[in-house]
Design an enzyme around this catalytic site. Structure first.
Site, mmCIF file in Angstrom:
data_model
loop_
_atom_site.group_PDB
_atom_site.id
_atom_site.type_symbol
_atom_site.label_atom_id
_atom_site.label_comp_id
_atom_site.label_asym_id
_atom_site.label_seq_id
_atom_site.Cartn_x
_atom_site.Cartn_y
_atom_site.Cartn_z
ATOM 1 N N ASP A 293 28.867 44.153 11.538
ATOM 2 C CA ASP A 293 30.282 44.506 11.580
ATOM 3 C C ASP A 293 31.095 43.236 11.807
ATOM 4 O OD1 ASP A 293 29.336 47.128 11.612
ATOM 5 O OD2 ASP A 293 29.294 47.171 13.792
ATOM 6 N N ASP B 135 37.136 41.488 20.641
ATOM 7 C CA ASP B 135 35.774 41.946 20.974
ATOM 8 C C ASP B 135 35.104 40.914 21.863
ATOM 9 O OD1 ASP B 135 36.504 43.048 18.421
ATOM 10 O OD2 ASP B 135 34.466 43.789 18.241
ATOM 11 N N GLU C 88 26.761 45.580 23.279
ATOM 12 C CA GLU C 88 26.751 45.706 21.817
ATOM 13 C C GLU C 88 26.822 44.339 21.145
ATOM 14 O OE1 GLU C 88 30.295 47.261 20.009
ATOM 15 O OE2 GLU C 88 29.249 47.827 18.192
ATOM 16 N N GLU C 89 27.503 43.411 21.786
ATOM 17 C CA GLU C 89 27.753 42.118 21.152
ATOM 18 C C GLU C 89 26.636 41.092 21.359
ATOM 19 O OE1 GLU C 89 30.085 41.915 19.070
ATOM 20 O OE2 GLU C 89 31.236 43.687 19.622
ATOM 21 N N ASP D 55 29.616 48.907 25.666
ATOM 22 C CA ASP D 55 30.319 48.610 24.410
ATOM 23 C C ASP D 55 31.671 48.072 24.866
ATOM 24 O OD1 ASP D 55 31.737 48.528 22.082
ATOM 25 O OD2 ASP D 55 31.386 50.607 21.506
ATOM 26 N N LEU E 151 34.247 46.639 23.484
ATOM 27 C CA LEU E 151 35.455 46.974 22.717
ATOM 28 C C LEU E 151 35.052 47.967 21.634
ATOM 29 C CD1 LEU E 151 38.112 46.566 21.013
ATOM 30 C CD2 LEU E 151 38.264 45.684 23.322
ATOM 31 N N ASP E 152 35.418 49.209 21.844
ATOM 32 C CA ASP E 152 35.083 50.258 20.877
ATOM 33 C C ASP E 152 36.307 50.566 20.018
ATOM 34 O OD1 ASP E 152 33.437 52.586 19.900
ATOM 35 O OD2 ASP E 152 35.173 53.644 20.714
ATOM 36 N N GLU F 183 27.036 53.877 23.613
ATOM 37 C CA GLU F 183 28.106 54.725 23.066
ATOM 38 C C GLU F 183 27.770 56.202 23.336
ATOM 39 O OE1 GLU F 183 30.128 52.163 19.467
ATOM 40 O OE2 GLU F 183 28.216 53.071 18.981
#
Ligand code: AHG
Ligand code: MN
Ligand code: MN
Length: 342
Positions: free
Chosen positions: A66, A72, A95-96, A118, A120-121, A282
């Site tokens: 992504d 983010d 997530e990152e 997560d 920044l969703d 998530e």
């Protein structure tokens, strides 16, 4: 007599609750405070997003392919920094970051919690002034002490000690559960505190809204397509169609449905046979919140919280929200699967 109308802040609330548990050390309260602190800093930056140079992409992709926005990265760094300095957490899965982060300083390395996040969703919504969020999940580590290990993160959702989210929306809220109901705190910007605004949130048993990326209709399996037809009022006589609401930030879609009633679905598709959304940071945390509010979350066949995680960035299909709506969708999926087999 003047009624006591003074607000309860997040910090006061967690300390009050701690008193209900005589053996509580206060570590979890401190951890939630650290998350709240990072959220306030991220919120400040989200509010300035049009003014400072944090829009646009960094030009890179995250490990899932992504596009990565600058915010983010900012949010990821901020949560990592707050959790690292807080001393209550020995490791972070984000997530990152491809691998989990081990916090190895003298105090943190023996802390009893790990956090999956997560940061920044809904990142595709940053540039266009639409609600975004942060999702977090807290586990007690399985290893006894020293550096945390992968197994500390690969626990079923049922083992979560606390979980929740922050929504950066028309107002900013933190909503979380420690397994004793769900409470929502709204950020009062004038005092810089999250204040208890939504005590003991209960989600409606049913609702009139469904959230799914319907543009993917041709890529869904037949059970989901039939459920969509049902939502559109085509399947049952005299059934009023539901309203379709899809923001593209899971946190925002979930939050609206939690308060008003509704269902959010991210099913498997032809190109994503395991679904898109991630189990650890998530689906599990939002499923814990949903269940604690009286709702339900499943992968179509099984409770999300009972899925065995095998890897940090595992994906799963998800149906989440009002209990009777999730059950109805599961019926359509089961019927679709049966039809495929026969
Ligand atoms: P993230 O910004 O953390 O990568 O998450 C985006 C997720 C989720 O928030 C949202 O519901 C979903 O992706 C939207 O995906 P589609 O654009 O495929 O509908
Ligand atoms: Mn996300
Ligand atoms: Mn994200």
């Amino acid at each position: 007599m003047v009624a006591d109308k003074r607000v309860i802040t997040l910090e006061e609330y967690t300390i009050q609750k701690q008193k209900d548990f005589p053996n509580a050390t206060g570590d979890l309260s401190k951890l939630l405070r650290d998350i709240g602190l990072a959220a306030k800093i991220v919120n400040k930056q989200v509010n300035k997003a049009g003014l400072v140079d944090i829009l646009g992409t960094t030009g890179g992709n995250n490990l899932h392919g992504d596009e990565v926005k600058k915010l983010d990265i900012f949010a990821n760094e901020e949560f990592i920094s707050s959790l690292t300095h807080g001393g209550q957490c020995c490791g972070i899965a984000s997530e990152e970051n491809e691998e989990f982060i081990v916090i190895n300083d003298e105090i943190s390395r023996n802390a009893k919690y790990v956090v999956s996040i997560d940061p920044l969703d809904g990142s595709s919504n940053i540039d266009v002034n639409v609600s975004i969020g942060t999702i977090f999940s807290i586990y007690r580590r399985l290893s006894f002490s020293g550096s945390c290990v992968l197994e500390d993160f690969l626990q079923k959702g049922t083992q979560q000690v606390a979980a929740g989210y922050i929504i950066y929306g028309s107002s900013t809220m933190m909503v979380y559960t420690t397994g004793y109901g769900v409470n929502g705190f709204t950020l009062d910007p004038s005092i810089g505190e999250f204040c208890l605004s939504h005590p003991d949130i209960k989600t409606p048993e049913s609702g009139k809204m469904y959230s799914i990326n319907q543009g993917n209709f041709v890529n869904f399996e037949e059970g989901i397509r039939n459920y969509i037809r049902y939502c559109e009022g085509r399947e049952e006589k005299d059934q009023e169609p539901y309203s379709l609401r899809y923001i593209g930030s899971m946190v925002a879609d979930f939050h609206r449905n939690l308060i008003n009633g509704g269902i959010f679905i991210y099913p498997k598709t032809k190109s994503r046979p395991k679904g898109k959304l991630r189990l650890l940071y998530e689906c599990n945390p939002l499923s814990f919140v949903a269940e604690q509010a009286g709702g339900k979350a499943s992968n179509g066949f099984k409770r999300i919280l009972e899925i065995e995680p095998l890897e940090l960035h595992q994906r799963t299909p998800i149906l989440i929200g009002s209990k009777s709506m999730v059950e109805k969708a599961e019926e359509f999926i089961a019927a679709g699967t049966e039809a495929e087999v026969s």
